[in-house]
Design an enzyme around this catalytic site. Structure first.
Site, PDB file in Angstrom:
ATOM      1  N   CYS A   1      76.642  16.240 -14.073  1.00  0.00           N
ATOM      2  CA  CYS A   1      77.482  17.235 -13.398  1.00  0.00           C
ATOM      3  C   CYS A   1      78.515  16.529 -12.507  1.00  0.00           C
ATOM      4  CB  CYS A   1      76.606  18.222 -12.609  1.00  0.00           C
ATOM      5  SG  CYS A   1      77.484  19.733 -12.154  1.00  0.00           S
TER       6      CYS A   1
ATOM      7  N   HIS B   1      73.083  20.108 -16.939  1.00  0.00           N
ATOM      8  CA  HIS B   1      71.906  19.566 -16.241  1.00  0.00           C
ATOM      9  C   HIS B   1      70.740  19.447 -17.221  1.00  0.00           C
ATOM     10  CE1 HIS B   1      73.290  19.807 -11.992  1.00  0.00           C
ATOM     11  NE2 HIS B   1      74.106  20.722 -12.489  1.00  0.00           N
TER      12      HIS B   1
ATOM     13  N   GLU C   1      68.062  17.856 -17.029  1.00  0.00           N
ATOM     14  CA  GLU C   1      66.730  17.748 -16.416  1.00  0.00           C
ATOM     15  C   GLU C   1      65.978  19.079 -16.408  1.00  0.00           C
ATOM     16  OE1 GLU C   1      69.705  18.212 -12.924  1.00  0.00           O
ATOM     17  OE2 GLU C   1      69.615  17.194 -14.872  1.00  0.00           O
TER      18      GLU C   1
END
Length: 588
Positions: free
Chosen positions: A394, A521, A523
């Site tokens: 990001c 993102h 994750e």
């Protein structure tokens, strides 16, 4: 439908989320379907405008919901995809009740906390329990601690709810603390007694009391809690500190939690060895046996609280486990890398640079605001020049673009319009749909598709050669598409773009061991048995295994697979367990 309510006492942050996730995991291993609801008593509509120092990271769901980090625990443990309505806040409840009142739904009645707010809470829980992520049982988790003023309407709602759904369909787990002062070394039960007494005074009587403690509960302590808290000694469960939260479901299973639920909730569970929990134990043991270390420098601005980057740390841990290395995260406050710190606090400056230079790889995660951005740019510059594995997520990707523009393209004032609206080279700009007048819920949020534009992309290979990926986003600014050809002429490739080809989603630098940035993102969708490919690539590169992994057609060597050398022949991290519809684990 069965409901298991998890409440907490004595202190906040006691581990309700991990315990709720672990209970859900062992029930799912028995063949039941489980979903989870997190109840937060704050008045915010959602977690989107919180500082990470308030409640930890903001977790983003497929539908764009900005929610509490506990929903990340649920998704990782149970391997489910939740929606924003699985996070219930006081703000959402009051907003829905006030909207009904304005529409005239209450027919001129006085709108009160009881019954209107409490009814709205019960309706929300019952409606959300029927949404299919995996329905059969639902686990509401009430945030905060019993006795907080703001949680009172929720406790009253569940007091009524237990009678509405009948006793055989409702169960309450109370998580409490058993401190052990170092002066005496004696385990103290008074905080738990007081917490349970207060809960019972409000009309909820716990069925299981889960005691958080630093060492196993002594039998006499269990019996004392049992006597004063109106439960059997077998209903007092010890949840001691363990080396890894892989072990928490195993800990609960060993103490007969499943058989208690079978009897208390009349659950249709066969008594049989559960293959999934055997695999879970194998992973917990493997995690404890790792010998080789790999270190990643996490360069961010919220490094004083590790909860600020919970999902990032989990994604790194999942990937480290997949490459058979023990992870060491070196937290570096990006402001400490800046020239101003060299003037004011030279020791802190040199220590920060020493930690950065001794790491095997560099990660710059997402964030907002100008503080610390120059330090992040300096870290990215060092990783690029030293050929160190780098992943930017990001904001990390956007700053990698700024760094390249300044130091390779020669645009000295290149910047994001977020930090310098007057820049003559605005390489990162705000998106046209962003509404600067209102902060909450105005970003580009949720699951979006990214199309790979290059067949030679390293990240595309790590994703398995797919043409596109769907990942979760949370950003207000984007790379300026009008300037992209200047970068690509110098080997800075935009290998992934959105469906329209207007937004730059993935960057890669040619002739570098691993220099990758992603606008999304990754994750948030990482699972222990299926690590996120961008993080997996970073750990492979940091461990010196990326080139051999790619050369073998994206296959790990047998020593690094999850088979533990059992000769099953599987060669990707998830292949060995693919036949078990296995809930994800979480290294919380």
């Amino acid at each position: 439908m069965k409901y298991i309510l998890v409440t907490g006492g004595v202190i906040s942050g006691i581990g309700k989320g991990i315990i709720a996730s672990s209970v859900g995991t062992i029930l799912k291993s028995c063949g039941l379907h489980v979903t989870a609801i997190k109840i937060d008593p704050y008045i915010n509509i959602d977690a989107g405008t919180f500082s990470p120092y308030e409640h930890g990271e903001v977790f983003v769901l497929d539908d764009g919901g900005e929610v509490d980090l506990d929903l990340g625990n649920y998704e990782r443990f149970l391997d489910i995809r939740l929606t924003k309505d699985n996070n219930l806040t006081t703000g959402k409840i009051y907003q829905s009740v006030i909207n009904k009142e304005r529409r005239g739904d209450y027919l001129g009645k006085t709108v009160q906390v009881v019954p209107h707010i409490t009814d709205a809470i019960q309706e929300w829980v019952m409606k959300q329990a029927r949404i299919s992520v995996d329905e059969d049982g639902v686990e509401p988790q009430l945030g905060g601690t019993v006795g907080d003023i703001e949680s009172m309407p929720f406790i009253e709602a569940f007091r009524q709810f237990q009678f509405k759904v009948k006793r055989e369909n409702f169960c309450n787990i109370h998580v409490s603390l058993v401190p052990q002062p170092s002066a005496t070394g004696e385990q103290k039960t008074k905080p738990t007694q007081n917490s349970v007494r207060e809960l019972r005074g409000l009309g909820l009587s716990p069925d299981l009391i889960m005691c958080r403690c630093s060492s196993p509960l002594e039998t006499s302590v269990k019996e004392k809690i049992s006597m004063f808290c109106h439960v059997e000694p077998t209903q007092v469960i010890c949840v001691r500190d363990v080396s890894s939260v892989y072990r928490v479901p195993l800990l609960l299973e060993d103490q007969g939690v499943v058989s208690y639920f079978c009897q208390r909730l009349s659950l249709p569970i066969e008594v049989r060895p559960r293959k999934m929990l055997t695999k879970w134990k194998e992973m917990a043991d493997r995690s404890a046996r790792l010998l080789e270390h790999v270190s990643i420098a996490l360069v961010g601005k919220y490094t004083k609280l590790s909860d600020s980057y919970t999902s990032v740390i989990k994604a790194l841990e999942h990937s480290a486990l997949a490459v058979n290395h023990k992870l060491e995260v070196k937290y570096i406050d990006s402001a400490d890398l800046e020239a101003a710190t060299l003037q004011d606090e030279p020791v802190k400056y040199h220590e920060a640079w020493q930690r950065l230079c001794s790491a095997h790889g560099v990660l710059v995660p997402g964030g907002f605001g100008v503080r610390g951005t120059e330090g992040k740019i300096r870290a990215i510059n060092w990783a690029r020049k030293q050929n160190k594995p780098f992943l930017g997520v990001c904001l990390g990707m956007q700053l990698a673009v700024c760094e390249f523009a300044r130091n390779v393209l020669g645009w000295e004032d290149a910047n994001s319009t977020e930090f310098n609206p007057e820049s003559t080279h605005p390489v990162v700009i705000d998106m046209p749909e962003h509404n600067p007048g209102q902060m909450g819920g105005t970003m580009r949020l949720g699951k979006r598709r990214t199309i790979f534009k290059s067949s030679t992309s390293v990240l595309k290979k790590l994703y398995g050669g797919v043409e596109y990926v769907d990942e979760r986003h949370r950003h207000r600014f984007e790379v300026n598409p009008e300037l992209k050809h200047h970068f690509e002429e110098k080997g800075f490739q935009f290998v992934g773009q959105d469906v329209e080809g207007e937004r730059m989603e993935v960057i890669e630098l040619e002739d570098h061991c691993y220099f990758v940035g992603v606008q999304y993102h990754p994750e948030f969708t990482s699972r222990p048995i299926k690590p996120s490919p961008p993080y997996f690539g970073l750990l492979l590169a940091a461990a010196g295994k990326l080139q051999s992994f790619l050369a073998k057609g994206c296959r790990l060597s047998p020593r690094d697979t999850y088979s533990g050398g059992s000769g099953s022949g599987s060669s990707s991290p998830e292949a060995d367990m693919s036949e078990l519809k296995f809930p994800s684990l979480s290294l919380d």
